[in-house]
Motif scaffolding. Sequence first.
Motif, PDB file in Angstrom:
ATOM      1  N   GLU A 147      82.582  36.918 200.454  1.00 35.81           N
ATOM      2  CA  GLU A 147      83.355  37.571 199.385  1.00 35.81           C
ATOM      3  C   GLU A 147      82.989  36.987 198.026  1.00 35.81           C
ATOM      4  O   GLU A 147      82.862  37.709 197.031  1.00 35.81           O
ATOM      5  CB  GLU A 147      84.851  37.394 199.669  1.00 35.81           C
ATOM      6  CG  GLU A 147      85.759  38.064 198.660  1.00 35.81           C
ATOM      7  CD  GLU A 147      87.239  37.827 198.967  1.00 35.81           C
ATOM      8  OE1 GLU A 147      88.075  38.163 198.116  1.00 35.81           O
ATOM      9  OE2 GLU A 147      87.542  37.293 200.052  1.00 35.81           O
ATOM     10  N   TYR A 148      82.794  35.673 197.985  1.00 31.47           N
ATOM     11  CA  TYR A 148      82.444  34.983 196.737  1.00 31.47           C
ATOM     12  C   TYR A 148      81.088  35.470 196.218  1.00 31.47           C
ATOM     13  O   TYR A 148      80.943  35.821 195.042  1.00 31.47           O
ATOM     14  CB  TYR A 148      82.417  33.472 196.996  1.00 31.47           C
ATOM     15  CG  TYR A 148      81.798  32.652 195.887  1.00 31.47           C
ATOM     16  CD1 TYR A 148      82.523  32.321 194.748  1.00 31.47           C
ATOM     17  CD2 TYR A 148      80.484  32.202 195.985  1.00 31.47           C
ATOM     18  CE1 TYR A 148      81.955  31.568 193.743  1.00 31.47           C
ATOM     19  CE2 TYR A 148      79.907  31.449 194.980  1.00 31.47           C
ATOM     20  CZ  TYR A 148      80.642  31.128 193.853  1.00 31.47           C
ATOM     21  OH  TYR A 148      80.087  30.388 192.854  1.00 31.47           O
ATOM     22  N   TYR A 149      80.078  35.501 197.104  1.00 30.63           N
ATOM     23  CA  TYR A 149      78.744  35.901 196.671  1.00 30.63           C
ATOM     24  C   TYR A 149      78.721  37.364 196.238  1.00 30.63           C
ATOM     25  O   TYR A 149      78.061  37.732 195.254  1.00 30.63           O
ATOM     26  CB  TYR A 149      77.738  35.672 197.792  1.00 30.63           C
ATOM     27  CG  TYR A 149      77.382  34.216 197.988  1.00 30.63           C
ATOM     28  CD1 TYR A 149      76.991  33.417 196.905  1.00 30.63           C
ATOM     29  CD2 TYR A 149      77.420  33.631 199.257  1.00 30.63           C
ATOM     30  CE1 TYR A 149      76.662  32.088 197.098  1.00 30.63           C
ATOM     31  CE2 TYR A 149      77.084  32.290 199.455  1.00 30.63           C
ATOM     32  CZ  TYR A 149      76.715  31.522 198.365  1.00 30.63           C
ATOM     33  OH  TYR A 149      76.390  30.212 198.536  1.00 30.63           O
ATOM     34  N   PHE A 150      79.440  38.224 196.963  1.00 30.97           N
ATOM     35  CA  PHE A 150      79.447  39.635 196.578  1.00 30.97           C
ATOM     36  C   PHE A 150      80.125  39.837 195.224  1.00 30.97           C
ATOM     37  O   PHE A 150      79.673  40.642 194.411  1.00 30.97           O
ATOM     38  CB  PHE A 150      80.159  40.483 197.634  1.00 30.97           C
ATOM     39  CG  PHE A 150      80.240  41.940 197.235  1.00 30.97           C
ATOM     40  CD1 PHE A 150      79.119  42.750 197.273  1.00 30.97           C
ATOM     41  CD2 PHE A 150      81.438  42.483 196.782  1.00 30.97           C
ATOM     42  CE1 PHE A 150      79.179  44.074 196.900  1.00 30.97           C
ATOM     43  CE2 PHE A 150      81.494  43.805 196.387  1.00 30.97           C
ATOM     44  CZ  PHE A 150      80.365  44.601 196.454  1.00 30.97           C
ATOM     45  N   LEU A 151      81.203  39.080 194.971  1.00 29.04           N
ATOM     46  CA  LEU A 151      81.885  39.215 193.683  1.00 29.04           C
ATOM     47  C   LEU A 151      80.990  38.763 192.538  1.00 29.04           C
ATOM     48  O   LEU A 151      80.956  39.388 191.474  1.00 29.04           O
ATOM     49  CB  LEU A 151      83.195  38.421 193.692  1.00 29.04           C
ATOM     50  CG  LEU A 151      84.052  38.525 192.432  1.00 29.04           C
ATOM     51  CD1 LEU A 151      84.402  39.990 192.134  1.00 29.04           C
ATOM     52  CD2 LEU A 151      85.332  37.712 192.573  1.00 29.04           C
ATOM     53  N   LEU A 152      80.242  37.680 192.731  1.00 30.12           N
ATOM     54  CA  LEU A 152      79.297  37.251 191.694  1.00 30.12           C
ATOM     55  C   LEU A 152      78.227  38.320 191.471  1.00 30.12           C
ATOM     56  O   LEU A 152      77.864  38.624 190.325  1.00 30.12           O
ATOM     57  CB  LEU A 152      78.635  35.941 192.118  1.00 30.12           C
ATOM     58  CG  LEU A 152      79.305  34.649 191.643  1.00 30.12           C
ATOM     59  CD1 LEU A 152      78.605  33.428 192.226  1.00 30.12           C
ATOM     60  CD2 LEU A 152      79.333  34.567 190.127  1.00 30.12           C
ATOM     61  N   ALA A 153      77.737  38.897 192.562  1.00 25.47           N
ATOM     62  CA  ALA A 153      76.721  39.951 192.426  1.00 25.47           C
ATOM     63  C   ALA A 153      77.276  41.140 191.668  1.00 25.47           C
ATOM     64  O   ALA A 153      76.638  41.678 190.751  1.00 25.47           O
ATOM     65  CB  ALA A 153      76.245  40.385 193.819  1.00 25.47           C
ATOM     66  N   ARG A 154      78.488  41.565 192.020  1.00 28.89           N
ATOM     67  CA  ARG A 154      79.082  42.713 191.344  1.00 28.89           C
ATOM     68  C   ARG A 154      79.317  42.419 189.871  1.00 28.89           C
ATOM     69  O   ARG A 154      79.124  43.287 189.014  1.00 28.89           O
ATOM     70  CB  ARG A 154      80.406  43.074 192.020  1.00 28.89           C
ATOM     71  CG  ARG A 154      81.044  44.303 191.372  1.00 28.89           C
ATOM     72  CD  ARG A 154      82.440  44.568 191.834  1.00 28.89           C
ATOM     73  NE  ARG A 154      83.149  45.372 190.842  1.00 28.89           N
ATOM     74  CZ  ARG A 154      84.431  45.679 190.908  1.00 28.89           C
ATOM     75  NH1 ARG A 154      85.153  45.265 191.928  1.00 28.89           N
ATOM     76  NH2 ARG A 154      85.001  46.409 189.972  1.00 28.89           N
ATOM     77  N   THR A 155      79.710  41.173 189.544  1.00 26.15           N
ATOM     78  CA  THR A 155      79.945  40.808 188.148  1.00 26.15           C
ATOM     79  C   THR A 155      78.663  40.944 187.339  1.00 26.15           C
ATOM     80  O   THR A 155      78.655  41.503 186.234  1.00 26.15           O
ATOM     81  CB  THR A 155      80.490  39.373 188.056  1.00 26.15           C
ATOM     82  OG1 THR A 155      81.654  39.253 188.866  1.00 26.15           O
ATOM     83  CG2 THR A 155      80.845  39.033 186.616  1.00 26.15           C
ATOM     84  N   TYR A 156      77.558  40.437 187.879  1.00 26.14           N
ATOM     85  CA  TYR A 156      76.292  40.546 187.163  1.00 26.14           C
ATOM     86  C   TYR A 156      75.815  42.002 187.089  1.00 26.14           C
ATOM     87  O   TYR A 156      75.277  42.442 186.061  1.00 26.14           O
ATOM     88  CB  TYR A 156      75.234  39.677 187.840  1.00 26.14           C
ATOM     89  CG  TYR A 156      75.292  38.223 187.400  1.00 26.14           C
ATOM     90  CD1 TYR A 156      75.009  37.869 186.085  1.00 26.14           C
ATOM     91  CD2 TYR A 156      75.634  37.214 188.301  1.00 26.14           C
ATOM     92  CE1 TYR A 156      75.058  36.542 185.672  1.00 26.14           C
ATOM     93  CE2 TYR A 156      75.689  35.881 187.904  1.00 26.14           C
ATOM     94  CZ  TYR A 156      75.401  35.547 186.586  1.00 26.14           C
ATOM     95  OH  TYR A 156      75.457  34.240 186.178  1.00 26.14           O
ATOM     96  N   TYR A 157      76.025  42.769 188.162  1.00 26.52           N
ATOM     97  CA  TYR A 157      75.659  44.189 188.116  1.00 26.52           C
ATOM     98  C   TYR A 157      76.461  44.923 187.035  1.00 26.52           C
ATOM     99  O   TYR A 157      75.918  45.711 186.259  1.00 26.52           O
ATOM    100  CB  TYR A 157      75.908  44.855 189.470  1.00 26.52           C
ATOM    101  CG  TYR A 157      74.843  44.600 190.518  1.00 26.52           C
ATOM    102  CD1 TYR A 157      73.489  44.594 190.178  1.00 26.52           C
ATOM    103  CD2 TYR A 157      75.189  44.401 191.854  1.00 26.52           C
ATOM    104  CE1 TYR A 157      72.509  44.382 191.131  1.00 26.52           C
ATOM    105  CE2 TYR A 157      74.211  44.184 192.824  1.00 26.52           C
ATOM    106  CZ  TYR A 157      72.872  44.168 192.461  1.00 26.52           C
ATOM    107  OH  TYR A 157      71.905  43.966 193.416  1.00 26.52           O
TER     108      TYR A 157
END
Length: 537
Positions: A147-157
């Motif tokens: 969940e943490y890694y996906f949220l960081l990815a979505r933030t940068y996207y």
Amino acid sequence: MDKGSFMKRFLLPLLFFLAVPAYGQNEQSPALDQLNKSIEQKDTFDQVKLKRIAELESRLKDIAIPVEKYVVCAALYNEYKSFNYDKAFHFSQELQQIGHRLKDQVKIADGKIKFGFILLSSGMFKETFDSLNTVKVKILPDSIKKEYYFLLARTYYDLADFDKDKYYAPIYNKRASVYIDSAIALSKAGSYDKIYNTGLKLLKMGRNEESSVLLKQLIRSQRLTDHQLAVTASTLSDIYIQNGQNNEAISLLIRAAIADIHESTKEAAAMLNLAQLLHKKGDIKNAYVFINQAMNDAGYYGARQRKMQVSAILMVIAGEKINSVEEQRRILFIYASLLTLLVALIILFVFIIYRQLKKLKKADKLILSANHSLQETIHKLNEADKIKEEYIGYYFNLISEYITKLDKFKRSVNNKLVTKRFEDIEMLVNNINLKKEREELFLNFDKAFLTLFPDFIKEFNALFPPEHQLKLHADQLLNTDLRIFALVRLGITDTEKIACILEYSMNTIYNYKARIKSKSLIPNDDFEEAILAIGSI
């Protein structure tokens, strides 16, 4: 030429001419009909969700054990995270506090990740990174780490989509790709997360065909929840939009919007994107309905960025809808003129239409005037500062409600005019409670103002000695004294305007100001400068 020949050669072609545009305007696809039916049932779905929330909140009151309380707070967060921004914000904070009381680093980190999701939903990128950068990733179990890694990815996207430039956007997309790879690696083979995240990564890399294959595979799956279906359909629609296949994108966004309604998701872009595509296609009627739904959802959810985004599009579509109504009025007038050549009964019918068109023209002028005032207000709010930006969503909701009331009132009067029920019209007018409307306006103003200036009353009282400080009743948000200077704080310094807004005479406002200033600790000439110095959130 006999009468029968005249009817065949003139009346029948005319009726056909009248019928063609009406057919075109009323034609709707089954999918749009289904979406409109779902909108009608929206309150039913929301009530189901609110019932679940009420049960969880009732349980929470009776729990004293922190571990059990954490579980219920996490459930409430999940209910609120796409439903109500303020509530989700509160429970994400509560999760962190319980984690600290338990000295449980995993629970603290989980609360920070959930807090980051809410911040991102409001467009607060820096604050999202600030929250996520404090997470101790190594101690997390794989489920939370994913969940943490996906949220960081979505933030940068999202940050790359926000910038849309040639320098920073590629950098952010590259960073997002690294984090989403980590999320994919932690996902189970064949799971929704693994397939969707892989499809999203391929989409952001420009590999649309490969992404489309994976996302279509998910869409065809029978195991998707409403939320998963909405997210997947919305993402797949982006590929069709990029390829110029707007009809396919519209079909997907309709499915996504219906799923969002069933899930009671208020923080969603499907309805907004659907309205934009329908507007581009020329379907102003449906575009206006759906952009209003998106505005209602944005107002309900409470995230400022979404309200600003929807407001800008609402203004454009509303303007075109008004133009469409004006064009329809002009066409109907032409039809009415042609019908005057017919027999006496048709002449009577034309006369009724003409009277209705006159009333429609007056109503259209009111709508145009309201829309013009709204555009000026939004322009001023955008140019002023953060204070005025906060009120865009508020004024759109308020004016939308009054336009709806005006439209209902107009149609009711028209119906009664046609049926010559003049006494009912008088009763309808007499039932308008202007005092109640103004009280509701003041209450809405007080709530909006105190949301923007939560410390206004405290800082206002600080300008006076204790014996002259204002004390409000339990049922008051602001009183007249405070409301006068609340308007001053918003930049309305003209006494005549303040008197008009509050329904007082100018002398009364002068007397209020003079009485209040005479009790303050600072010189009268500096008092309004001190009011303007009171800070917002």
